[in-house]
Motif scaffolding. Structure first.
Motif, PDB file in Angstrom:
ATOM      1  N   PRO A 218      -0.588 -16.335 -12.673  1.00 41.23           N
ATOM      2  CA  PRO A 218       0.807 -16.054 -12.294  1.00 41.23           C
ATOM      3  C   PRO A 218       1.724 -15.947 -13.505  1.00 41.23           C
ATOM      4  O   PRO A 218       2.624 -15.102 -13.535  1.00 41.23           O
ATOM      5  N   LYS A 219       1.502 -16.788 -14.518  1.00 40.02           N
ATOM      6  CA  LYS A 219       2.335 -16.751 -15.720  1.00 40.02           C
ATOM      7  C   LYS A 219       2.209 -15.416 -16.426  1.00 40.02           C
ATOM      8  O   LYS A 219       3.216 -14.826 -16.854  1.00 40.02           O
ATOM      9  N   TRP A 220       0.986 -14.910 -16.531  1.00 39.76           N
ATOM     10  CA  TRP A 220       0.765 -13.619 -17.191  1.00 39.76           C
ATOM     11  C   TRP A 220       1.452 -12.493 -16.418  1.00 39.76           C
ATOM     12  O   TRP A 220       2.097 -11.626 -16.993  1.00 39.76           O
ATOM     13  N   VAL A 221       1.301 -12.510 -15.081  1.00 38.65           N
ATOM     14  CA  VAL A 221       1.895 -11.451 -14.253  1.00 38.65           C
ATOM     15  C   VAL A 221       3.414 -11.451 -14.397  1.00 38.65           C
ATOM     16  O   VAL A 221       4.040 -10.405 -14.605  1.00 38.65           O
ATOM     17  N   LEU A 222       4.034 -12.625 -14.293  1.00 39.60           N
ATOM     18  CA  LEU A 222       5.491 -12.710 -14.395  1.00 39.60           C
ATOM     19  C   LEU A 222       5.966 -12.233 -15.769  1.00 39.60           C
ATOM     20  O   LEU A 222       6.947 -11.486 -15.873  1.00 39.60           O
TER      21      LEU A 222
END
Length: 274
Positions: A218-222
């Protein structure tokens, strides 16, 4: 299902889009309603460059898999015309020369895994994989597509050969889509903790869902969505202080923003803008 008026992807990410438009013809087409839960859109790319002319197309990664049919000049690693591209965590560079034709299926984040029953993590950073999740007759029908057919005909064929894979949409995939659309819709969300609070989901569960369906954290996507936002502003002619742009999209300071932008794009934001 989440409201489809809220897209689960952007059209950002192509570096120097005005230069790409000088060399290739790009069309985006909608999929059928039956495939809409899994597919963002189709796209068609054509080019016919003069002898000796080469164009390098660069795209920032999206958290989505692609199924593509490629004829003519093909990119490195493509042997058979039908290939799957997983989520790539680095800039995606393709050298274009001579003439070529590509019809692509851009899945929603998590859509490929949800439609085919596979695990997206196994395709992370795989630029050209065999379409093993699809039956042989599906791949054969896709391989017959080409520049001799118009875009609408290709769209109809792809709709028809993918339709048998449609299934009931499972609840976990719905959660992933809701989180993704929330990330895109609300630009004030710059920390995963904010997303978790907004969507009412715990950290470990969100990580497991993204690992399975999306293939990235999720951190990478955001972070990728926010750097897409910053890049889009630069492409649109943003001329304000880079420190302000960095703060708007969640970086603590200009130095961190410049470092991450340079690592992904390949040039500092100031140089890119110029």
């Amino acid at each position: 299902m989440p409201d489809r008026k809220n897209a689960t992807a952007t059209q950002a990410g192509v570096l120097r889009p005005e230069q790409l438009a000088q060399h290739v013809d790009l069309q985006r087409l909608p999929c059928s309603q039956s495939l809409d839960p899994w597919v963002e859109n189709y796209w068609l790319l054509r080019w016919d460059l003069p002898s000796g002319t080469v164009h390098r197309s660069s795209t920032l990664p999206h958290p989505a898999c692609t199924l593509s049919v490629e004829h003519g000049w093909t990119r490195e690693g493509v042997i058979d015309p039908v290939v799957v591209t997983g989520v790539l965590t680095r800039r995606f560079d393709v050298v274009l020369a001579e003439s070529g034709w590509v019809f692509g299926v851009k899945f929603r984040p998590g859509g490929y895994a949800a439609l085919t029953g596979t695990v997206a993590r196994t395709l992370r950073d795989v630029p050209a994989a065999q379409p093993a999740a699809f039956r042989a007759e599906t791949v054969e029908a896709l391989a017959e597509l080409g520049d001799h057919l118009d875009a609408d005909h290709c769209r109809t064929v792809v709709d028809s050969v993918l339709a048998p894979y449609a299934r009931d949409v499972d609840a976990d995939y719905e959660i992933v889509l809701d989180v993704i659309s929330t990330m895109l819709r609300d630009r004030t969300l710059i920390r995963v903790a904010q997303v978790e609070e907004r969507c009412g989901i715990g950290t470990r569960r969100l990580q497991r869902l993204f690992e399975h369906y999306v293939g990235a954290t999720p951190k990478w996507v955001l972070a990728r969505y926010r750097i897409h936002d910053a890049l889009s502003e630069l492409d649109a002619g943003y001329s304000g202080p880079l420190a302000d742009l960095a703060a708007r999209y969640g970086w603590f300071d200009q130095a961190h923003f410049t470092r991450e932008f340079t690592e992904l794009v390949g040039t500092p934001p100031g140089s890119y803008s110029r």
